[in-house]
Design a protein around this motif. Structure first.
Motif, PDB file in Angstrom:
ATOM      1  N   SER A 701      -3.688 -51.522   9.598  1.00 28.35           N
ATOM      2  CA  SER A 701      -3.268 -50.894  11.055  1.00 28.35           C
ATOM      3  C   SER A 701      -2.046 -51.712  11.098  1.00 28.35           C
ATOM      4  CB  SER A 701      -4.210 -51.460  12.201  1.00 28.35           C
ATOM      5  OG  SER A 701      -3.786 -51.291  13.402  1.00 28.35           O
ATOM      6  N   LEU A 702      -1.939 -53.110  10.888  1.00 28.73           N
ATOM      7  CA  LEU A 702      -0.833 -53.813  11.045  1.00 28.73           C
ATOM      8  C   LEU A 702       0.327 -53.306  10.265  1.00 28.73           C
ATOM      9  CD1 LEU A 702       0.401 -56.073  12.260  1.00 28.73           C
ATOM     10  CD2 LEU A 702      -0.384 -57.660  10.383  1.00 28.73           C
ATOM     11  N   ASN A 703       0.110 -52.885   9.056  1.00 25.85           N
ATOM     12  CA  ASN A 703       1.257 -52.238   7.970  1.00 25.85           C
ATOM     13  C   ASN A 703       1.619 -50.894   8.476  1.00 25.85           C
ATOM     14  OD1 ASN A 703       0.835 -54.262   6.275  1.00 25.85           O
ATOM     15  ND2 ASN A 703      -0.655 -53.145   4.796  1.00 25.85           N
ATOM     16  N   PHE A 704       0.718 -50.220   9.243  1.00 28.30           N
ATOM     17  CA  PHE A 704       1.101 -48.761   9.699  1.00 28.30           C
ATOM     18  C   PHE A 704       2.175 -49.152  10.937  1.00 28.30           C
ATOM     19  CE2 PHE A 704      -2.798 -46.734   7.904  1.00 28.30           C
ATOM     20  CZ  PHE A 704      -2.185 -46.714   6.679  1.00 28.30           C
ATOM     21  N   ALA A 705       1.770 -50.146  11.689  1.00 28.79           N
ATOM     22  CA  ALA A 705       2.636 -50.420  12.882  1.00 28.79           C
ATOM     23  C   ALA A 705       4.057 -51.083  12.702  1.00 28.79           C
ATOM     24  CB  ALA A 705       1.900 -51.500  13.995  1.00 28.79           C
ATOM     25  N   GLN A 706       3.944 -51.736  11.542  1.00 33.16           N
ATOM     26  CA  GLN A 706       5.260 -52.283  11.069  1.00 33.16           C
ATOM     27  C   GLN A 706       6.223 -51.105  10.348  1.00 33.16           C
ATOM     28  OE1 GLN A 706       4.885 -55.109   7.643  1.00 33.16           O
ATOM     29  NE2 GLN A 706       7.100 -55.619   7.538  1.00 33.16           N
ATOM     30  N   LYS A 707       5.489 -49.938   9.830  1.00 34.02           N
ATOM     31  CA  LYS A 707       6.110 -48.949   9.442  1.00 34.02           C
ATOM     32  C   LYS A 707       6.698 -48.103  10.531  1.00 34.02           C
ATOM     33  CE  LYS A 707       4.088 -48.252   4.760  1.00 34.02           C
ATOM     34  NZ  LYS A 707       3.384 -47.182   3.815  1.00 34.02           N
ATOM     35  N   SER A 708       5.965 -48.124  11.582  1.00 35.24           N
ATOM     36  CA  SER A 708       6.573 -47.477  12.862  1.00 35.24           C
ATOM     37  C   SER A 708       7.833 -48.029  13.130  1.00 35.24           C
ATOM     38  CB  SER A 708       5.715 -47.418  13.759  1.00 35.24           C
ATOM     39  OG  SER A 708       5.537 -48.754  14.286  1.00 35.24           O
ATOM     40  N   VAL A 709       7.861 -49.243  13.265  1.00 34.32           N
ATOM     41  CA  VAL A 709       9.070 -50.000  13.647  1.00 34.32           C
ATOM     42  C   VAL A 709      10.263 -49.873  12.524  1.00 34.32           C
ATOM     43  CG1 VAL A 709      10.215 -52.170  14.281  1.00 34.32           C
ATOM     44  CG2 VAL A 709       7.896 -51.680  14.940  1.00 34.32           C
ATOM     45  N   GLU A 710       9.914 -49.945  11.435  1.00 36.45           N
ATOM     46  CA  GLU A 710      10.828 -49.722  10.241  1.00 36.45           C
ATOM     47  C   GLU A 710      11.423 -48.514  10.105  1.00 36.45           C
ATOM     48  OE1 GLU A 710       8.751 -50.935   6.838  1.00 36.45           O
ATOM     49  OE2 GLU A 710       9.304 -53.226   7.173  1.00 36.45           O
ATOM     50  N   CYS A 711      10.794 -47.385  10.390  1.00 36.61           N
ATOM     51  CA  CYS A 711      11.355 -45.980  10.426  1.00 36.61           C
ATOM     52  C   CYS A 711      12.415 -45.727  11.580  1.00 36.61           C
ATOM     53  CB  CYS A 711      10.301 -45.049  11.257  1.00 36.61           C
ATOM     54  SG  CYS A 711       9.071 -44.530   9.596  1.00 36.61           S
ATOM     55  N   ILE A 712      12.417 -46.702  12.552  1.00 40.43           N
ATOM     56  CA  ILE A 712      13.334 -46.673  13.671  1.00 40.43           C
ATOM     57  C   ILE A 712      14.528 -47.379  13.178  1.00 40.43           C
ATOM     58  CG2 ILE A 712      14.056 -47.312  15.936  1.00 40.43           C
ATOM     59  CD1 ILE A 712      11.092 -47.138  17.014  1.00 40.43           C
ATOM     60  N   LEU A 713      14.237 -48.476  12.559  1.00 43.58           N
ATOM     61  CA  LEU A 713      15.376 -49.338  12.330  1.00 43.58           C
ATOM     62  C   LEU A 713      16.317 -48.478  10.809  1.00 43.58           C
ATOM     63  CD1 LEU A 713      13.777 -52.921  12.037  1.00 43.58           C
ATOM     64  CD2 LEU A 713      15.102 -51.826  13.866  1.00 43.58           C
ATOM     65  N   SER A 714      15.406 -47.856  10.344  1.00 39.00           N
ATOM     66  CA  SER A 714      15.995 -47.038   8.821  1.00 39.00           C
ATOM     67  C   SER A 714      17.426 -46.250   9.703  1.00 39.00           C
ATOM     68  CB  SER A 714      15.055 -46.058   8.401  1.00 39.00           C
ATOM     69  OG  SER A 714      14.518 -45.317   9.117  1.00 39.00           O
ATOM     70  N   ASP A 715      17.330 -46.020  10.780  1.00 35.28           N
ATOM     71  CA  ASP A 715      18.474 -45.220  11.281  1.00 35.28           C
ATOM     72  C   ASP A 715      19.481 -46.060  11.760  1.00 35.28           C
ATOM     73  OD1 ASP A 715      20.432 -43.280  12.491  1.00 35.28           O
ATOM     74  OD2 ASP A 715      18.979 -42.912  14.377  1.00 35.28           O
ATOM     75  N   ASN A 716      20.899 -46.279  10.990  1.00 33.85           N
ATOM     76  CA  ASN A 716      21.698 -47.101  11.212  1.00 33.85           C
ATOM     77  C   ASN A 716      22.343 -47.046  12.683  1.00 33.85           C
ATOM     78  OD1 ASN A 716      21.442 -48.398   8.699  1.00 33.85           O
ATOM     79  ND2 ASN A 716      22.812 -46.715   7.971  1.00 33.85           N
ATOM     80  N   ASN A 717      21.997 -45.754  13.316  1.00 32.01           N
ATOM     81  CA  ASN A 717      22.671 -45.625  14.760  1.00 32.01           C
ATOM     82  C   ASN A 717      21.525 -45.850  15.877  1.00 32.01           C
ATOM     83  OD1 ASN A 717      25.366 -44.711  13.548  1.00 32.01           O
ATOM     84  ND2 ASN A 717      24.347 -42.606  13.178  1.00 32.01           N
ATOM     85  N   TRP A 718      20.763 -46.814  15.461  1.00 36.10           N
ATOM     86  CA  TRP A 718      19.572 -46.973  16.538  1.00 36.10           C
ATOM     87  C   TRP A 718      19.976 -47.748  17.893  1.00 36.10           C
ATOM     88  CZ3 TRP A 718      17.365 -51.340  18.258  1.00 36.10           C
ATOM     89  CH2 TRP A 718      17.516 -52.624  17.287  1.00 36.10           C
TER      90      TRP A 718
END
Length: 799
Positions: A701-718
């Motif tokens: 669960s913790l890993n998946f929550a971290q991936k949810s944040v990293e998906c947003i950060l992967s967009d350089n224009n966030w």
């Protein structure tokens, strides 16, 4: 002993019935003078003037006379060869015409007769003999009379321009009686199979495709045959180098073939209609298939098995969608039968149906025209005899002789030979086709002139309707309606269609409703009424129309889909979901249907259907995201929400939900919402029997929550839009909460977990801080930074 006696009695009746049925099926025709005498005797018998005539002899004689009348009608209107009229026959026909003159039973329900019909009095006289008191008194003793009534009424129906509810009700009554008698195998497999094939044709004619399929399946079961298509490597064109998959017919026999051959012996020494060879510079006349491809050759099958294959093709042609593969799906049935003919009627119908199919292909349209010309000449020729032509006539869908010329005119129109097509249509008094030809020639005013000329000779409801079609003047439909004493369903239907094609849906609805009130057997009219009501948001009428249409044709996915739409508007979502499930059966590969089903199933809390629909959408589209549906599904698992059956959902659907999210995240790796929901789902306390299992779940669960944040950060224009920043803050806060819960449950966890979390949270915090420095209005960013910092307190994360 009493039960055994009753059984012996039924067996005796069944055996006697079989002998009678066999005798009436065989070619034992009466002279026309004998038939006339039987009609007169029948009148005397009903009037009480019969003297010394044994009822059973009189009844059986009448049944043979019925067959003689039907044969004469069929020879004259369907199969040929031309009848040689002598004075006796001409005088006899005049007497019969007078016998049924002005009978209200000829034109039932106010419908007109088709053009070019000859001697309908033969059918009416046959009906008289079958319906008189003498025959009716023996119905219980000889049920095959019901079969002959079905045949006679259906021939009567086919010479009417519109479907008759009166005849349909009569046919259904006799079907139910004789079908119950078919349970006895004493009748013989051939006759039972033929009966069910004939029923399949009748049900298909009246749009009752479910019953048509049922009857055809019974016929196939009786004679032990399975028919389907398969792909075989082969060549279609002359210059083709590599063999590719070609669709061919695959026939399997479940019963011993030798036994069947003995049961259905037929004399096949007579001639068959000529097959025109395809003469194309590119396409082969026949497919060149891979050698030694295992399949039963058509020449080894019995005539009744050929009969079944044709019936299957006719039925499939009725319910298959007319798309790009329609031609490819139907042609293998005809090709298989044409190569090894057994029956003249089957071969004739196969060639006719192939010609109609080939009109749509530029490589085969010329062969279609030549074939129809050959068939037209042969059906009017003297050979073969009627006895050979009439075998297995009933159930083949054999059209009237003039319909061959009509098909030829349609082929000529497809080749833009409108003048030639016009000449045929004028000669046959096919006024609908005349209008079409003149319209294609930009001479529509000529069509009006021709129709008005005919109206001066014989004013009729049909001609006034056609005048309305030719002039686009609805006043002529009104004239036709009044002339029919407000009984013509066609007048109202065409009046409604006039408004429908012009998208005047409100105006067309009352006309279509009245038409269907008079004749509820026209499925296309039900569909148009449903659509017009759907567009005008008259949901009640729309659902009733589509419901009726679905009973006539249950394989039309558009009908089911539109019915579901109407139910949704009425707030009846469970009924809508049932309709969508039926639509999916008809079109399993339509992603739009699955999407509609997904949404409605979610509203109905049918979570099994939600999961199934989502998986099917992934099959069809590869990637599919519906965050609202996924969010409700996860919420149902987290809260153990009750489903549509009022049962807790977690026990029934949790494992399938996990599999769905596992598949989804393997296909879509950059959607933060999906990872967030997956994080919520894996920590649901379901069948976790040990602390180790719980720790594994919380780590995931913790890993998946971290991936949810990293998906947003992967967009350089966030950091450049407030919407993205808000989303990043929300997901980060959720991640921090998940991290706090994880540390509370796992105080001895490795420091790597906290380190990774600290790194991810700092990326978000510092990104917002950097954006704040260059922003004109900084207060909103202060709020975001404070929210992250306050939630991170106590986690030893330095921000």
């Amino acid at each position: 002993m009493e039960e055994q006696g009753i059984e012996n009695f039924h067996n005796t009746i069944a055996s006697w019935e079989f002998d009678t049925l066999r005798d009436t099926m065989e070619d034992k025709d009466f002279q026309f003078s004998q038939i006339l005498k039987i009609v007169n005797d029948s009148q005397n018998f009903n009037d009480g003037d019969s003297t010394g005539v044994q009822p059973e002899v009189d009844w059986k004689t009448q049944l043979f006379a019925v067959k003689g009348l039907l044969n004469l009608y069929i020879q004259e209107n369907y199969t040929g060869p031309p009848i040689e009229y002598n004075n006796e026959l001409l005088e006899g026909l005049k007497k019969l015409d007078k016998f049924v003159e002005n009978s209200s039973k000829v034109l039932l329900d106010g419908e007109a007769m088709v053009e070019n019909l000859k001697h309908p009095s033969l059918i009416m006289t046959a009906e008289y003999l079958l319906e008189n008191e003498n025959t009716n008194s023996f119905l219980n003793k000889c049920p095959s009379v019901h079969w002959w009534k079905i045949r006679t009424y259906f021939l009567h129906q086919k010479f009417l321009e519109e479907k008759s509810t009166t005849l349909w009700n009569s046919i259904q009554n006799h079907i139910s009686i004789f079908e119950s008698f078919c349970q006895s195998e004493t009748l013989g497999m051939e006759y039972i199979a033929r009966f069910y094939i004939e029923l399949s044709e009748i049900y298909t004619f009246y749009y009752d495709l479910d019953n048509a399929k049922r009857c055809l399946q019974k016929a196939k079961n009786v004679i032990g045959i399975s028919v389907n298509t398969k792909g075989v490597l082969g060549k279609r064109t002359k210059f083709q180098q590599r063999k590719i998959a070609q669709l061919v017919l695959n026939v399997e026999i479940q019963q011993d073939l030798d036994n069947l051959q003995n049961s259905f012996v037929e004399n096949n020494s007579y001639s068959f209609p000529t097959v025109v060879i395809l003469e194309d510079e590119d396409r082969l006349d026949k497919l060149e298939l891979t050698e030694n491809e295992p399949n039963i050759n058509a020449s080894t099958l019995t005539p009744v098995q050929h009969f079944v294959i044709l019936a299957e093709q006719i039925l499939r042609g009725k319910y298959l969608p007319h798309d790009d593969v329609y031609f490819e799906e139907l042609l293998p049935y005809l090709t298989y039968l044409i190569e090894s003919p057994k029956l003249w009627t089957v071969q004739m119908v196969c060639l006719l149906r192939r010609s109609v199919l080939e009109v749509s292909n530029r490589r085969t349209i010329e062969r279609s025209m030549k074939q129809l010309e050959v068939l037209q000449k042969e059906i009017t020729g003297a050979h073969p005899s009627f006895a050979e032509r009439s075998k297995y006539f009933y159930g083949t869908g054999m059209p009237m002789k003039c319909e061959i010329e009509v098909s030829l005119a349609q082929v000529l129109s497809s080749l833009h030979l409108f003048k030639e097509a016009l000449n045929i249509s004028l000669r046959l008094n096919r006024w609908e086709d005349v209008i079409s030809c003149y319209s294609s020639l930009n001479l529509r005013h000529k069509a009006e002139e021709v129709i008005r000329e005919q109206l001066q000779n014989v004013p009729s409801v049909k001609l006034w309707i056609l005048l309305g079609d030719a002039t686009d003047n609805p006043e002529h439909y009104e004239t036709a309606w009044k002339l029919s004493n407000e009984r013509s369903a066609k007048a109202k239907r065409q009046w409604g269609y006039f408004h429908f094609v012009r998208k005047q849906y409100t105006e067309c609805i009352p006309h279509l409703q009245k038409s269907l009130e008079l004749n509820p057997l026209e499925n296309p009219t039900w569909i148009r009424l449903g659509y017009a009501s759907l567009i005008t948001e008259n949901w009640s009428i729309s659902t009733k129309a589509y419901q009726h249409s679905s009973t006539l044709d249950s394989d039309n996915f558009e009908v089911w889909n539109n019915l579901a739409n109407g139910f949704i508007k009425l707030g009846e979502k469970k009924k809508a979901l049932r309709a969508l499930k039926e639509a999916i059966k008809c079109n399993y590969d339509s992603w739009k249907l699955w999407d509609n089903t997904l949404v409605v199933a979610t509203d109905c809390k049918e979570f099994d259907q939600v999961i199934r629909s989502y998986n099917r959408l992934l099959d069809l589209k590869g990637k599919w995201v519906d965050n609202e549906v996924l969010e409700l599904l996860v919420r149902a698992m987290v809260t153990n929400m009750k489903d549509s059956t009022d049962q807790p959902s977690r026990d029934k659907y949790y494992m399938d939900s996990l599999k769905l999210f596992g598949r989804l995240t393997s296909l879509i790796t950059n959607n933060p919402k999906i990872w967030k929901l997956y994080s919520d789902l894996v920590v649901v306390e379901y069948k976790m029997n040990s602390e180790t299992e719980r720790q594994i779940a919380w780590t995931k669960s913790l890993n998946f929550a971290q991936k949810s944040v990293e998906c947003i950060l992967s967009d350089n224009n966030w950091m450049k839009t407030e919407e993205k920043i808000t989303e990043a803050v929300d997901f980060t806060v959720e991640y921090i909460k998940r991290l706090r819960d994880f540390q509370e449950r796992n105080p001895d966890s490795k420091s790597d977990t906290v380190t990774n979390a600290e790194f991810t949270i700092k990326r978000v915090y510092n990104g917002i801080k950097k954006t704040r420095e260059t922003a004109i209005v900084q207060e909103i960013f202060d709020k975001y930074l404070l929210e992250i910092k306050s939630n991170a307190e106590g986690l030893k994360i330095l921000l």
